[in-house]
Each structure stands twice: as structure tokens, then as C-alpha cells.
Design a protein around this motif. Structure first.
Motif, PDB file in Angstrom:
ATOM      1  N   LEU A  82      38.332  49.833  25.909  1.00 31.81           N
ATOM      2  CA  LEU A  82      38.888  49.518  24.596  1.00 31.81           C
ATOM      3  C   LEU A  82      37.816  49.607  23.518  1.00 31.81           C
ATOM      4  N   GLN A  83      36.660  49.015  23.780  1.00 28.29           N
ATOM      5  CA  GLN A  83      35.587  49.051  22.789  1.00 28.29           C
ATOM      6  C   GLN A  83      35.145  50.482  22.501  1.00 28.29           C
ATOM      7  N   GLN A  84      35.082  51.296  23.536  1.00 22.97           N
ATOM      8  CA  GLN A  84      34.684  52.691  23.363  1.00 22.97           C
ATOM      9  C   GLN A  84      35.689  53.431  22.480  1.00 22.97           C
ATOM     10  N   LEU A  85      36.969  53.243  22.721  1.00 22.78           N
ATOM     11  CA  LEU A  85      38.007  53.942  21.973  1.00 22.78           C
ATOM     12  C   LEU A  85      38.111  53.443  20.538  1.00 22.78           C
ATOM     13  N   LEU A  86      38.124  52.136  20.356  1.00 25.49           N
ATOM     14  CA  LEU A  86      38.291  51.595  19.013  1.00 25.49           C
ATOM     15  C   LEU A  86      37.060  51.821  18.146  1.00 25.49           C
ATOM     16  N   SER A  87      35.918  52.065  18.775  1.00 25.86           N
ATOM     17  CA  SER A  87      34.709  52.398  18.013  1.00 25.86           C
ATOM     18  C   SER A  87      34.699  53.852  17.586  1.00 25.86           C
ATOM     19  N   GLY A  88      35.683  54.628  18.032  1.00 26.01           N
ATOM     20  CA  GLY A  88      35.767  56.031  17.651  1.00 26.01           C
ATOM     21  C   GLY A  88      34.822  56.932  18.417  1.00 26.01           C
ATOM     22  N   ARG A  89      34.266  56.421  19.535  1.00 29.02           N
ATOM     23  CA  ARG A  89      33.312  57.212  20.306  1.00 29.02           C
ATOM     24  C   ARG A  89      34.020  58.024  21.378  1.00 29.02           C
ATOM     25  N   ARG A  90      33.355  59.105  21.813  1.00 35.29           N
ATOM     26  CA  ARG A  90      33.901  59.929  22.888  1.00 35.29           C
ATOM     27  C   ARG A  90      33.846  59.172  24.207  1.00 35.29           C
ATOM     28  N   GLU A 131      25.467  63.057  20.392  1.00 34.35           N
ATOM     29  CA  GLU A 131      24.574  64.187  20.249  1.00 34.35           C
ATOM     30  C   GLU A 131      25.351  65.492  20.359  1.00 34.35           C
ATOM     31  N   ASP A 132      24.794  66.533  19.747  1.00 33.98           N
ATOM     32  CA  ASP A 132      25.415  67.852  19.802  1.00 33.98           C
ATOM     33  C   ASP A 132      25.348  68.430  21.211  1.00 33.98           C
ATOM     34  N   HIS A 133      26.251  69.370  21.454  1.00 31.44           N
ATOM     35  CA  HIS A 133      26.234  70.163  22.674  1.00 31.44           C
ATOM     36  C   HIS A 133      26.299  69.312  23.937  1.00 31.44           C
ATOM     37  N   VAL A 134      27.226  68.395  23.960  1.00 29.85           N
ATOM     38  CA  VAL A 134      27.427  67.582  25.150  1.00 29.85           C
ATOM     39  C   VAL A 134      28.615  68.138  25.924  1.00 29.85           C
ATOM     40  N   LYS A 135      28.703  67.767  27.184  1.00 23.42           N
ATOM     41  CA  LYS A 135      29.787  68.267  28.020  1.00 23.42           C
ATOM     42  C   LYS A 135      31.118  67.716  27.530  1.00 23.42           C
ATOM     43  N   GLU A 136      32.104  68.577  27.474  1.00 26.07           N
ATOM     44  CA  GLU A 136      33.431  68.161  27.039  1.00 26.07           C
ATOM     45  C   GLU A 136      33.979  67.101  27.979  1.00 26.07           C
ATOM     46  N   SER A 137      34.677  66.127  27.407  1.00 24.73           N
ATOM     47  CA  SER A 137      35.242  65.053  28.214  1.00 24.73           C
ATOM     48  C   SER A 137      36.251  65.618  29.210  1.00 24.73           C
ATOM     49  N   LYS A 144      38.935  67.490  22.684  1.00 23.05           N
ATOM     50  CA  LYS A 144      37.734  67.942  23.383  1.00 23.05           C
ATOM     51  C   LYS A 144      36.817  66.781  23.735  1.00 23.05           C
ATOM     52  N   SER A 145      36.709  65.815  22.841  1.00 21.27           N
ATOM     53  CA  SER A 145      35.749  64.730  23.046  1.00 21.27           C
ATOM     54  C   SER A 145      36.316  63.569  23.851  1.00 21.27           C
ATOM     55  N   GLY A 146      37.655  63.482  23.946  1.00 27.86           N
ATOM     56  CA  GLY A 146      38.260  62.358  24.646  1.00 27.86           C
ATOM     57  C   GLY A 146      38.307  61.089  23.829  1.00 27.86           C
ATOM     58  N   ALA A 147      38.093  61.194  22.524  1.00 29.05           N
ATOM     59  CA  ALA A 147      38.089  60.012  21.666  1.00 29.05           C
ATOM     60  C   ALA A 147      39.519  59.615  21.289  1.00 29.05           C
ATOM     61  N   SER A 148      39.643  58.462  20.639  1.00 28.21           N
ATOM     62  CA  SER A 148      40.927  57.983  20.148  1.00 28.21           C
ATOM     63  C   SER A 148      41.319  58.732  18.881  1.00 28.21           C
ATOM     64  N   PHE A 149      42.568  59.153  18.799  1.00 30.27           N
ATOM     65  CA  PHE A 149      43.058  59.785  17.574  1.00 30.27           C
ATOM     66  C   PHE A 149      43.185  58.750  16.464  1.00 30.27           C
ATOM     67  N   ILE A 150      43.809  57.622  16.772  1.00 29.34           N
ATOM     68  CA  ILE A 150      44.072  56.611  15.750  1.00 29.34           C
ATOM     69  C   ILE A 150      42.785  56.106  15.133  1.00 29.34           C
ATOM     70  N   PHE A 151      41.804  55.814  15.970  1.00 34.99           N
ATOM     71  CA  PHE A 151      40.591  55.189  15.454  1.00 34.99           C
ATOM     72  C   PHE A 151      39.476  56.195  15.161  1.00 34.99           C
ATOM     73  N   SER A 152      39.752  57.463  15.317  1.00 34.88           N
ATOM     74  CA  SER A 152      38.825  58.480  14.825  1.00 34.88           C
ATOM     75  C   SER A 152      39.145  58.831  13.377  1.00 34.88           C
ATOM     76  N   ILE A 153      40.400  58.674  12.993  1.00 32.18           N
ATOM     77  CA  ILE A 153      40.793  58.970  11.617  1.00 32.18           C
ATOM     78  C   ILE A 153      39.966  58.153  10.634  1.00 32.18           C
ATOM     79  N   ALA A 154      39.859  56.858  10.920  1.00 31.05           N
ATOM     80  CA  ALA A 154      39.199  55.954   9.974  1.00 31.05           C
ATOM     81  C   ALA A 154      37.705  56.222   9.851  1.00 31.05           C
ATOM     82  N   ARG A 155      37.112  56.944  10.825  1.00 30.02           N
ATOM     83  CA  ARG A 155      35.682  57.191  10.793  1.00 30.02           C
ATOM     84  C   ARG A 155      35.327  58.450  10.018  1.00 30.02           C
ATOM     85  N   ILE A 156      36.321  59.195   9.593  1.00 30.53           N
ATOM     86  CA  ILE A 156      36.054  60.419   8.844  1.00 30.53           C
ATOM     87  C   ILE A 156      36.232  60.127   7.363  1.00 30.53           C
ATOM     88  N   LYS A 157      35.153  60.197   6.634  1.00 25.66           N
ATOM     89  CA  LYS A 157      35.098  59.671   5.274  1.00 25.66           C
ATOM     90  C   LYS A 157      36.156  60.264   4.362  1.00 25.66           C
TER      91      LYS A 157
END
Length: 484
Positions: A63-71, A129-135, A201-214
Motif C-alpha cells: 500500500l505504501q509503495q502504491l500510494l507513494s506513486g512509486r513503481r 532511476e532511469d533504465h530499470v527493468k520493467e515491472s 510499464k512501471s507497475g505504479a498506481s494510476f490513481i496516485f501517480s496522477i497527483a505526482r505529475i505537476k
């Protein structure tokens, strides 16, 4: 506004995550008539090895990983139960605020395996970091919904965002929310489609990735109440949730690093966030000089408590001097020391139990003093003296304000915690977590647990039978083969 809220877990439902086919965990606060009651909420999880205790801690970490917007992690396909293509987790929270009142909030997520993965570049808003393995997995579905509590009657849940990965023109439903979101700027629809592709590609949350994009955040058109719900749940995960996993504890025991998580005010002094630092145990650690002041203060707080838990022990942050790097930035070199009877030794030479206490104490201090702080600890008892464990849990149960979730093998907690504050993992993968029935107020829960292991008596089996004679023969046979 960010800090004017109170949030905590009420329930977690798990399907096909690791070794849990299905499991429901209702926290003790959820058993009260008033789920918003202001008191400590302790939950201990006990059970046989491999019966799903750590899976619950992992679900909170997820949950913490997803809500933080991380992959998601690079090995996340192993988190889906063997033989299944997807895993589902639903989290229910209580949320209250002086402006918007009391609410119940549900966040659900479905993770699904991909057929193939590749190397991808970083995307805006996902801090890796850039160029990491896709989730190897992706968020195939997720939803966020809430209902306001009006007196004794609760309204029905209202969907904020319901997301399903696919090729539909609208990136999420219900339609009224999507239209509301893009009402101020129609080009947001294109931005959302880009986010949808990137988070697959990253496996991140859609809902909580929106808010991290300025550029998306500044133009979003949700109402203030909906933004409050979204921001509060995310702020809870980012600044109020401490997950101390067994993986982290293992690198402490190996004398590699001390992975500390501290909360601190952002530069605007309006909101809290978590800062993670890996303090070397084998050597000195170098950090930015301004950051060193925060570390020193936090360890001073830890020291004021640990000295009352372990008499004659003190933890000291030894400043080894300042340096300036090639970019002109000043940094400070320091080392953690253990002090007993005025004698200093590096912390790495202390016992695993002392290092474990140092590792977990900051989160427990936050949880003791803040109603919205939740601390999840895997194997709380590891290295901790049995009697001391009972004393600490007694103090936290009676006087703390926040929420503590822990796994343990030491049964001392069963003698000091209220029976509602303990759940047991079972041998049935499709009904992993239960509370014991038929336990009277005068019963010793530890004795009841032993009795149930030997004789049964609950609706589910809590221990897969083992045989001493079978063990003896297996050891003897192995010795014969070893020497043959």
C-alpha cells in the motif's frame, strides 16, 4: 489542510497474495460501535511458520509503495500466489476532519502478471532511476471510494476513481468524475492516457501517480472534498505509515546498515513527509550537514526512551567532522555509538536485540503520540527479551494514541493484550486469519492457544500437526545419508 485529519486502518482483505488465498483482517477499532474512537489500536498476528503472518505486513508495505506513486519491485511477480494470474487487496480506512466530518474510505487494487517485460526509461512523476527493468506485474484495476458517516446512518459509497487498464477513451470511471477532472482543461485527457501507458510499464498506481505529475495536479478539477480524501490517504501513506519489514531487520542483524525512517516537516513547514536514511554499521556515514542536525535530534529522542527500556544504555551520534565535496556542498561524517557506564563502543558491536530496539523505537514513539500514525513491524519479538516485550506492549495498549500491527512468535503478548487485539493465522489458505472464539475474560489466551494447537476447538486449524518421532527418524536418516 494536509495535516488536519485523522486516519487509520479498519480492515484489510487479501486475495491470492503470496501464500494467502483469501484472508480478512478487521482491526480492533473496527470491532467497536464507534470505529472513530480515540484510543490505541494494537493488533498482534500469531501463527505457524509459513501461515501468512508476514503477508499481512507485506500488504501494508505494498500500500505504501502504491500510494507513494512509486513503481513496484522488480521481483513483484513472486508476490502473486502460485498458480494464479492476479492478486487483489482492499484496504478500508476511517478518516475524519473538522471540516468534512467522518468518512469511511476504501482503496482496492488488482495486480496482474505480464507475459513479457523489458528495460524501460523513467517516466515523469515516478521517482526511480532511469533504465530499470520493467515491472513484471501491472495494476490492472484499482478504485478509490468513500462514504460520509451521518450520525448513526452511513451513506452508500461514492466512487472517486475506478480504473481498469484497457483501451477505453475515458481513462477512468465514473463518467461524472472523469468529466469533472478534465472540465478545466480538455487536454488533460491526453495527459492521462500518457500516464496510463507509463504506469503499465512501471507497475505504479494510476490513481496516485496522477497527483505526482505537476502539470496534471495544477489543472485537476475534482471538488475540495474529493481532493481532501485523496490527499489525506496519500499523506497517511507517505508521512504517517511506518513499515518495518523483516528484510530490513535482516540487514541490521548482518551489521550492514541501519535503515531508519524519520518524519520531518517539508521546506514549506506545512506538511510532513518521511525521510529514509541508511546508516552504515560497518563504517562512518556521510550526510548533508543540514540533514545531520535532523538526524542528531531524532536520535536524541530515541535515546531518551531507550535509556528507560534498557537501563544504563545510551545512544550517541558522534560527529567525526565536516567536509566539502567537489561541488562545494558541506557534509558531515558521523558514527552511531552505544554508551554504557561512560564507555563508548560502535553500535555494530551491540547485540541484535539492542540494534532491533534502536531500529523500531522511532516509529513506536511517533505511534505513541499521534493518533494517525500506524506502525507495522514484522517479528517484533526478534532479539527482544520476553518480559520486556510484554512490558512495552502493556504500555502501548494502555497509553498510546496510534495504531500498531506486528507479527511475533513469542507468546508473551497473548498474556498482556486484550483478546480482541490478537488474531491467528490458520492452515487454511482460503481463510487465513481468525480471532479465537469461546475465550472468556478469565482465560489466559496463551494457554487457550496451546490447547487449540493440541486439541483443536476453533472453526479453523491453527497448526499443522508435527510428530516428534517423525522428526527424530528424519534427523537420524539424514545423518546416515550425510555420513554414507
Amino acid at each position: 489542510m494536509e495535516n488536519n485529519y485523522r486516519c487509520r486502518f479498519q480492515k484489510i482483505t487479501i486475495n491470492n497474495l503470496k501464500n494467502v488465498g483469501h484472508g480478512e483482517v478487521c482491526f480492533s477499532c473496527n470491532l467497536n460501535e464507534d470505529v472513530f474512537c480515540k484510543q490505541a489500536d494494537i493488533l498482534g498476528i500469531y501463527g505457524q511458520n509459513g501461515s501468512g503472518k508476514t503477508t499481512l505486513i507485506f500488504a501494508i508495505d505494498l500500500l505504501q509503495q502504491l500510494l507513494s506513486g512509486r513503481r513496484l519491485w522488480s521481483d513483484s511477480e513472486r508476490f502473486i500466489r502460485v498458480g494464479e494470474e492476479s492478486a487483489e487487496v482492499e484496504y478500508e480506512f476511517s478518516l475524519e476532519n473538522s471540516i468534512y466530518g467522518q468518512m469511511l474510505v476504501k482503496y482496492g487494487v488488482t495486480l496482474k502478471k505480464k507475459e513479457n517485460t523489458d528495460v524501460v526509461s523513467n517516466v515523469e512523476g515516478i521517482e526511480e532511476e532511469d533504465h530499470v527493468k520493467e515491472s513484471p506485474v501491472y495494476v490492472s484495476q484499482e478504485y478509490l471510494k468513500y462514504k460520509k458517516i451521518d450520525g448513526d446512518k452511513g451513506n452508500s459509497y461514492s466512487g472517486i476513481v475506478v480504473y481498469t487498464y484497457g483501451d477505453k477513451p475515458a481513462c477512468f470511471s465514473p463518467d461524472v468524475r472523469f468529466k469533472e477532472f478534465i472540465s478545466k482543461d480538455k487536454t488533460l485527457a491526453d495527459d492521462l492516457r500518457y500516464v496510463r501507458s507509463a504506469i503499465y510499464k512501471s507497475g505504479a498506481s494510476f490513481i496516485f501517480s496522477i497527483a505526482r505529475i505537476k502539470n496534471v495536479r495544477e489543472r485537476q478539477g475534482f471538488s475540495d472534498e474529493i481532493l481532501f480524501v485523496m490527499n489525506s490517504i496519500q499523506m497517511f501513506a507517505v508521512s504517517k505509515l511506518f513499515v518495518l519489514s523483516n528484510v530490513q531487520a535482516s540487514i541490521v542483524n548482518a551489521n550492514i546498515v541501519l535503515p531508519m525512517t524519520f518524519s520531518m516537516l517539508d521546506k514549506d513547514n506545512k506538511s510532513f513527509s518521511q525521510v529514509n536514511i541508511r546508516i552504515k554499521l560497518t563504517d562512518e556515514t556521510a550526510v548533508d550537514t543540514e540533514f545531520f542536525e535532523m538526524i542528531s535530534k531524532r536520535f536524541g529522542i530515541i535515546d531518551s526512551v531507550i535509556s528507560k527500556i534498557v537501563p544504563n544504555l545510551s545512544i550517541k551520534v558522534a560527529n567525526r567532522g565536516n567536509r566539502i565535496d567537489e561541488k562545494g556542498v558541506q557534509f558531515t561524517i558521523f558514527e552511531l555509538l552505544s554508551v554504557r557506564n561512560e564507555k563508548e563502543i560502535p553500535l555494530r558491536y551491540e547485540s541484535d536485540g539492542i540494534k532491533k530496539l534502536v531500529y523500531i523505537l522511532y516509529g513506536l514513539i511517533e505511534m505513541f503520540n499521534d493518533e494517525s500514525v500506524t506502525v507495522a513491524i514484522d517479528e517484533l519479538d526478534s532479539g527482544v527479551f520476553e518480559y520486556l516485550l510484554g512490558e512495552m506492549l502493556t504500555v502501548l495498549q494502555e497509553y498510546a494514541k496510534g495504531q500498531l500491527i506486528f507479527t511475533s512468535h513469542n507468546l508473551r503478548a497473548l498474556e498482556v493484550l486484550d483478546k480482541r487485539n490478537v488474531i491467528f493465522s490458520t492452515t487454511n489458505p482460503v481463510n487465513r486469519y481468525i480471532r479465537f472464539k469461546y475465550v472468556k475474560g478469565t482465560n489466559n489466551l496463551r494457554d487457550v492457544y496451546y490447547q487449540d494447537i493440541l486439541l483443536g476447538g476453533q472453526d479453523e486449524c491453527v497448526y499443522e500437526p508435527t510428530s516428534q518421532s517423525d522428526m527424530r527418524r528424519a534427523f537420524r536418516k539424514a545423518g546416515i545419508e550425510l555420513n554414507g
